[in-house]
Motif scaffolding. Structure first.
Motif, PDB file in Angstrom:
ATOM      1  N   HIS A  98       0.835  -1.212   0.000  1.00  0.00           N
ATOM      2  CA  HIS A  98       0.000   0.000   0.000  1.00  0.00           C
ATOM      3  C   HIS A  98       0.868   1.260   0.000  1.00  0.00           C
ATOM      4  O   HIS A  98       0.455   2.305   0.502  1.00  0.00           O
ATOM      5  CB  HIS A  98      -0.951   0.047   1.183  1.00  0.00           C
ATOM      6  N   GLY A  99       2.066   1.129  -0.557  1.00  0.00           N
ATOM      7  CA  GLY A  99       2.992   2.259  -0.558  1.00  0.00           C
ATOM      8  C   GLY A  99       3.526   2.599   0.816  1.00  0.00           C
ATOM      9  O   GLY A  99       4.121   3.647   1.020  1.00  0.00           O
ATOM     10  N   GLY A 100       3.320   1.690   1.770  1.00  0.00           N
ATOM     11  CA  GLY A 100       3.665   1.941   3.163  1.00  0.00           C
ATOM     12  C   GLY A 100       2.429   2.215   4.000  1.00  0.00           C
ATOM     13  O   GLY A 100       2.438   2.076   5.214  1.00  0.00           O
ATOM     14  N   GLN A 101       1.360   2.638   3.339  1.00  0.00           N
ATOM     15  CA  GLN A 101       0.059   2.997   3.925  1.00  0.00           C
ATOM     16  C   GLN A 101       0.156   4.254   4.777  1.00  0.00           C
ATOM     17  O   GLN A 101      -0.730   5.098   4.740  1.00  0.00           O
ATOM     18  CB  GLN A 101      -0.555   1.844   4.723  1.00  0.00           C
ATOM     19  N   ILE A 102       1.207   4.376   5.557  1.00  0.00           N
ATOM     20  CA  ILE A 102       1.485   5.607   6.300  1.00  0.00           C
ATOM     21  C   ILE A 102       2.879   6.079   5.910  1.00  0.00           C
ATOM     22  O   ILE A 102       3.861   5.365   6.101  1.00  0.00           O
ATOM     23  CB  ILE A 102       1.403   5.393   7.815  1.00  0.00           C
ATOM     24  N   ASN A 103       2.946   7.257   5.330  1.00  0.00           N
ATOM     25  CA  ASN A 103       4.223   7.849   4.922  1.00  0.00           C
ATOM     26  C   ASN A 103       4.330   9.215   5.593  1.00  0.00           C
ATOM     27  O   ASN A 103       3.773  10.201   5.097  1.00  0.00           O
ATOM     28  CB  ASN A 103       4.286   7.963   3.395  1.00  0.00           C
ATOM     29  N   TRP A 104       4.988   9.226   6.723  1.00  0.00           N
ATOM     30  CA  TRP A 104       5.108  10.463   7.494  1.00  0.00           C
ATOM     31  C   TRP A 104       6.368  11.198   7.058  1.00  0.00           C
ATOM     32  O   TRP A 104       7.422  11.060   7.617  1.00  0.00           O
ATOM     33  CB  TRP A 104       5.141  10.159   8.992  1.00  0.00           C
TER      34      TRP A 104
ATOM     35  N   HIS B 166      25.751 -12.137   0.321  1.00  0.00           N
ATOM     36  CA  HIS B 166      26.817 -12.581   1.224  1.00  0.00           C
ATOM     37  C   HIS B 166      28.111 -12.865   0.458  1.00  0.00           C
ATOM     38  O   HIS B 166      29.207 -12.571   0.943  1.00  0.00           O
ATOM     39  CB  HIS B 166      26.362 -13.833   1.980  1.00  0.00           C
ATOM     40  N   LEU B 167      27.974 -13.390  -0.739  1.00  0.00           N
ATOM     41  CA  LEU B 167      29.144 -13.713  -1.543  1.00  0.00           C
ATOM     42  C   LEU B 167      29.575 -12.558  -2.436  1.00  0.00           C
ATOM     43  O   LEU B 167      30.503 -12.689  -3.225  1.00  0.00           O
ATOM     44  CB  LEU B 167      28.844 -14.947  -2.413  1.00  0.00           C
ATOM     45  N   SER B 168      28.850 -11.419  -2.310  1.00  0.00           N
ATOM     46  CA  SER B 168      29.153 -10.228  -3.116  1.00  0.00           C
ATOM     47  C   SER B 168      29.084 -10.525  -4.610  1.00  0.00           C
ATOM     48  O   SER B 168      29.913 -10.045  -5.395  1.00  0.00           O
ATOM     49  CB  SER B 168      30.530  -9.659  -2.735  1.00  0.00           C
ATOM     50  N   LEU B 169      28.115 -11.345  -4.994  1.00  0.00           N
ATOM     51  CA  LEU B 169      27.945 -11.663  -6.407  1.00  0.00           C
ATOM     52  C   LEU B 169      27.171 -10.541  -7.098  1.00  0.00           C
ATOM     53  O   LEU B 169      26.159 -10.071  -6.596  1.00  0.00           O
ATOM     54  CB  LEU B 169      27.179 -12.988  -6.565  1.00  0.00           C
ATOM     55  N   SER B 170      27.664 -10.092  -8.223  1.00  0.00           N
ATOM     56  CA  SER B 170      26.966  -9.054  -8.974  1.00  0.00           C
ATOM     57  C   SER B 170      25.880  -9.690  -9.829  1.00  0.00           C
ATOM     58  O   SER B 170      26.029 -10.808 -10.309  1.00  0.00           O
ATOM     59  CB  SER B 170      27.946  -8.288  -9.867  1.00  0.00           C
ATOM     60  N   MET B 171      24.770  -8.975  -9.987  1.00  0.00           N
ATOM     61  CA  MET B 171      23.674  -9.446 -10.807  1.00  0.00           C
ATOM     62  C   MET B 171      23.221  -8.309 -11.699  1.00  0.00           C
ATOM     63  O   MET B 171      23.357  -7.129 -11.357  1.00  0.00           O
ATOM     64  CB  MET B 171      22.514  -9.940  -9.940  1.00  0.00           C
ATOM     65  N   GLU B 172      22.669  -8.656 -12.850  1.00  0.00           N
ATOM     66  CA  GLU B 172      22.146  -7.624 -13.737  1.00  0.00           C
ATOM     67  C   GLU B 172      20.986  -6.908 -13.054  1.00  0.00           C
ATOM     68  O   GLU B 172      20.239  -7.517 -12.282  1.00  0.00           O
ATOM     69  CB  GLU B 172      21.676  -8.258 -15.048  1.00  0.00           C
ATOM     70  N   PRO B 173      20.810  -5.609 -13.328  1.00  0.00           N
ATOM     71  CA  PRO B 173      19.697  -4.874 -12.718  1.00  0.00           C
ATOM     72  C   PRO B 173      18.352  -5.481 -13.109  1.00  0.00           C
ATOM     73  O   PRO B 173      18.155  -5.908 -14.241  1.00  0.00           O
ATOM     74  CB  PRO B 173      19.857  -3.461 -13.288  1.00  0.00           C
ATOM     75  N   ARG B 174      17.456  -5.547 -12.126  1.00  0.00           N
ATOM     76  CA  ARG B 174      16.083  -5.969 -12.382  1.00  0.00           C
ATOM     77  C   ARG B 174      15.138  -4.850 -11.983  1.00  0.00           C
ATOM     78  O   ARG B 174      15.370  -4.196 -10.964  1.00  0.00           O
ATOM     79  CB  ARG B 174      15.751  -7.235 -11.579  1.00  0.00           C
ATOM     80  N   HIS B 175      14.097  -4.646 -12.773  1.00  0.00           N
ATOM     81  CA  HIS B 175      13.184  -3.533 -12.541  1.00  0.00           C
ATOM     82  C   HIS B 175      11.908  -4.026 -11.872  1.00  0.00           C
ATOM     83  O   HIS B 175      11.340  -5.056 -12.241  1.00  0.00           O
ATOM     84  CB  HIS B 175      12.858  -2.829 -13.859  1.00  0.00           C
ATOM     85  N   LEU B 176      11.447  -3.244 -10.894  1.00  0.00           N
ATOM     86  CA  LEU B 176      10.269  -3.558 -10.101  1.00  0.00           C
ATOM     87  C   LEU B 176       9.421  -2.305  -9.961  1.00  0.00           C
ATOM     88  O   LEU B 176       9.954  -1.219  -9.708  1.00  0.00           O
ATOM     89  CB  LEU B 176      10.714  -4.046  -8.711  1.00  0.00           C
ATOM     90  N   ILE B 177       8.111  -2.457 -10.133  1.00  0.00           N
ATOM     91  CA  ILE B 177       7.182  -1.377  -9.818  1.00  0.00           C
ATOM     92  C   ILE B 177       6.232  -1.877  -8.742  1.00  0.00           C
ATOM     93  O   ILE B 177       5.588  -2.918  -8.901  1.00  0.00           O
ATOM     94  CB  ILE B 177       6.414  -0.895 -11.058  1.00  0.00           C
ATOM     95  N   VAL B 178       6.172  -1.138  -7.633  1.00  0.00           N
ATOM     96  CA  VAL B 178       5.282  -1.461  -6.522  1.00  0.00           C
ATOM     97  C   VAL B 178       4.163  -0.427  -6.496  1.00  0.00           C
ATOM     98  O   VAL B 178       4.412   0.767  -6.285  1.00  0.00           O
ATOM     99  CB  VAL B 178       6.025  -1.469  -5.178  1.00  0.00           C
ATOM    100  N   SER B 179       2.953  -0.870  -6.718  1.00  0.00           N
ATOM    101  CA  SER B 179       1.803   0.032  -6.706  1.00  0.00           C
ATOM    102  C   SER B 179       1.448   0.435  -5.286  1.00  0.00           C
ATOM    103  O   SER B 179       1.574  -0.357  -4.339  1.00  0.00           O
ATOM    104  CB  SER B 179       0.596  -0.662  -7.351  1.00  0.00           C
ATOM    105  N   GLY B 180       0.989   1.670  -5.137  1.00  0.00           N
ATOM    106  CA  GLY B 180       0.499   2.127  -3.837  1.00  0.00           C
ATOM    107  C   GLY B 180      -0.837   1.527  -3.464  1.00  0.00           C
ATOM    108  O   GLY B 180      -1.253   1.618  -2.306  1.00  0.00           O
ATOM    109  N   GLY B 181      -1.521   0.911  -4.433  1.00  0.00           N
ATOM    110  CA  GLY B 181      -2.755   0.208  -4.142  1.00  0.00           C
ATOM    111  C   GLY B 181      -3.924   1.122  -3.824  1.00  0.00           C
ATOM    112  O   GLY B 181      -3.833   2.351  -3.914  1.00  0.00           O
ATOM    113  N   LEU B 182      -5.011   0.496  -3.422  1.00  0.00           N
ATOM    114  CA  LEU B 182      -6.284   1.210  -3.285  1.00  0.00           C
ATOM    115  C   LEU B 182      -6.879   1.184  -1.883  1.00  0.00           C
ATOM    116  O   LEU B 182      -7.591   2.107  -1.499  1.00  0.00           O
ATOM    117  CB  LEU B 182      -7.309   0.606  -4.257  1.00  0.00           C
ATOM    118  N   GLY B 183      -6.641   0.146  -1.137  1.00  0.00           N
ATOM    119  CA  GLY B 183      -7.335  -0.021   0.126  1.00  0.00           C
ATOM    120  C   GLY B 183      -6.430   0.059   1.327  1.00  0.00           C
ATOM    121  O   GLY B 183      -5.297   0.556   1.264  1.00  0.00           O
TER     122      GLY B 183
END
Length: 314
Positions: free
Chosen positions: A232-238, A269-286
Motif C-alpha cells: 500500500h505504498g507503506g500505507q502511512i508515509n510520514w 553474502h558472496l558479493s555476487l553481482s547481478m544484472e539490474p532488475r526492474h520492479l514497480i510497486v503500486s500504492g494500491g487502493l485499500g
C-alpha cells in the motif's frame, strides 16, 4: 499559545484526514520506462489494480464500481490485478459477498484482457483453503466466475501490434499460516518462480505479477519487469518515514519504480553481482490492519512500456 493551538489542531486534524479523507481519494500514478529486454518499439500500457481490500464503508461496491469506470476510461492495453481483494480488519460492516465485487471487476475492459493473481489475504481469509493447504480459494473462484483470468504459477504468451511478450503470475509467497494442529510450523508460500518461468518457450520479454515485492531478489534478469502490490505504498508515509515497511539491507520495496542490483541473501553474502532488475510497486487502493492512509493516496497505477516520455503523476 498560538503555536500550541496550531500544534493541537494538527494533532487532531492529521488522524481525521488519515481516516476520513485520504482513504477515499483516488489518483492516477504513471510510470514510463523501457526496462531491459523490452523492445523500444513494443508500446504497451498496463493498468494495475492492487490491494482494494473490499469492505463497507471504506471500499464498498459503489467505490469499486467507480474504480472500474475510471480504469476503463484510461483505455489501457491490459489490466493486471495484483491481489488482496478482501479486508481482514475489524473496522467494517458486514462482509461483502465475493461474487458481488468480482462481478464488478468483470466489467473491466482492455483489448488484451484482465488478468489477476491472489494476495496473502485472499488465502488467509479462506479457512477451508488454509486447512487443505491448497486452492481454489473462494475469492479466486469468484474472479474466475466473473471471467477474469487467474494466474497461479502460470505464464501465457500475448501479442501487441504483432510483437510477442509473456505475462507470468505467481501464487502468493506467504499463502499458508502456521497451524500447529496441521503440523505446519512456519509460514508457507505457494509460489513457484522457476516452474512458472519454465513455461516461457521463446525469448520474448516477460512481465511478472508477484503480490509481495520482496521476491525481486530471486527474479532473474530474464524478466523485464516485476509488478507488485502488498505494501500500500507503506500505507502511512510520514514525510518519508514508513513505519510499516522499513528499509531492509538499506533498501525499501515499499513503493514506486525500483531498480534492484543485488540478489538473494546468498548472492549478497558472496558479493555476487547481478544484472539490474526492474520492479514497480503500486500504492494500491485499500487499507489493511486499520482503515488509515496518510501520505499515500489510493491509486490506479498506469505503466507505459516502450519508447515513451518520462514519468508523471496526475
Amino acid at each position: 499559545m498560538k503555536s500550541l493551538g496550531i500544534a493541537g489542531f494538527a494533532a487532531i486534524s492529521a488522524p481525521a484526514y488519515a481516516i476520513g479523507v485520504e482513504p477515499f481519494r483516488l489518483r492516477i500514478q504513471r510510470y514510463h520506462l523501457t526496462p531491459p529486454r523490452w523492445p523500444k518499439d513494443l508500446n504497451l500500457t498496463a493498468a494495475l489494480i492492487a490491494d482494494p481490500h473490499i469492505c463497507d464503508p471504506w471500499m464498498n461496491l459503489d467505490r469499486v464500481r467507480f474504480i472500474v469506470e475510471r480504469t476503463n476510461a484510461l483505455k489501457p492495453d491490459i489490466i493486471l490485478m495484483l491481489g488482496d481483494y478482501v479486508a481482514s480488519h475489524k473496522w467494517q460492516y458486514d462482509p461483502i459477498p465475493p461474487q458481488k465485487w468480482a462481478d464488478l471487476f468483470g466489467d473491466l475492459f482492455a483489448p488484451l484482457g484482465t488478468h489477476a493473481i491472489l494476495g496473502n489475504h485472499d488465502w488467509w481469509d479462506d479457512r477451508e483453503a488454509q486447512i487443505a493447504g491448497k486452492g481454489p480459494t473462494e475469492y479466486g473462484q469468484a474472479l474466475i466466475n466473473a471471467g477474469i483470468e487467474l494466474y497461479q504459477n502460470r505464464a501465457e504468451r500475448f501479442e501487441k501490434d504483432g510483437r510477442p511478450f509473456w505475462l507470468a503470475g505467481l501464487d502468493d509467497q506467504i499463502a499458508l499460516r502456521p497451524v500447529q494442529k496441521l503440523k505446519r510450523y512456519r509460514w508457507r508460500g505457494l509460489d513457484d518462480l522457476p516452474g512458472t518461468l519454465k513455461q516461457v518457450t521463446d525469448d520474448a520479454p516477460i512481465l511478472l505479477m508477484a503480490h509481495e515485492p520482496d521476491i525481486i531478489g530471486d527474479v532473474p534478469s530474464r524478466v523485464s519487469l516485476t509488478l507488485s502490490g502488498h505494501t500500500h505504498g507503506g500505507q502511512i508515509n510520514w514525510f518519508g518515514y514508513k513505519p510499516a515497511f522499513p528499509a531492509k539491507h538499506g533498501k525499501s520495496y515499499a513503493y514506486g519504480h525500483i531498480v534492484e542490483t543485488g540478489g538473494t541473501t546468498i548472492a549478497r553474502h558472496l558479493s555476487l553481482s547481478m544484472e539490474p532488475r526492474h520492479l514497480i510497486v503500486s500504492g494500491g487502493l485499500g487499507c489493511s490492519i486499520v482503515p488509515v492512509r496518510f501520505g499515500v493516496p489510493p491509486e490506479i497505477t498506469m505503466v507505459h512500456l516502450g519508447d515513451r516520455p518520462s514519468a508523471q503523476t496526475t
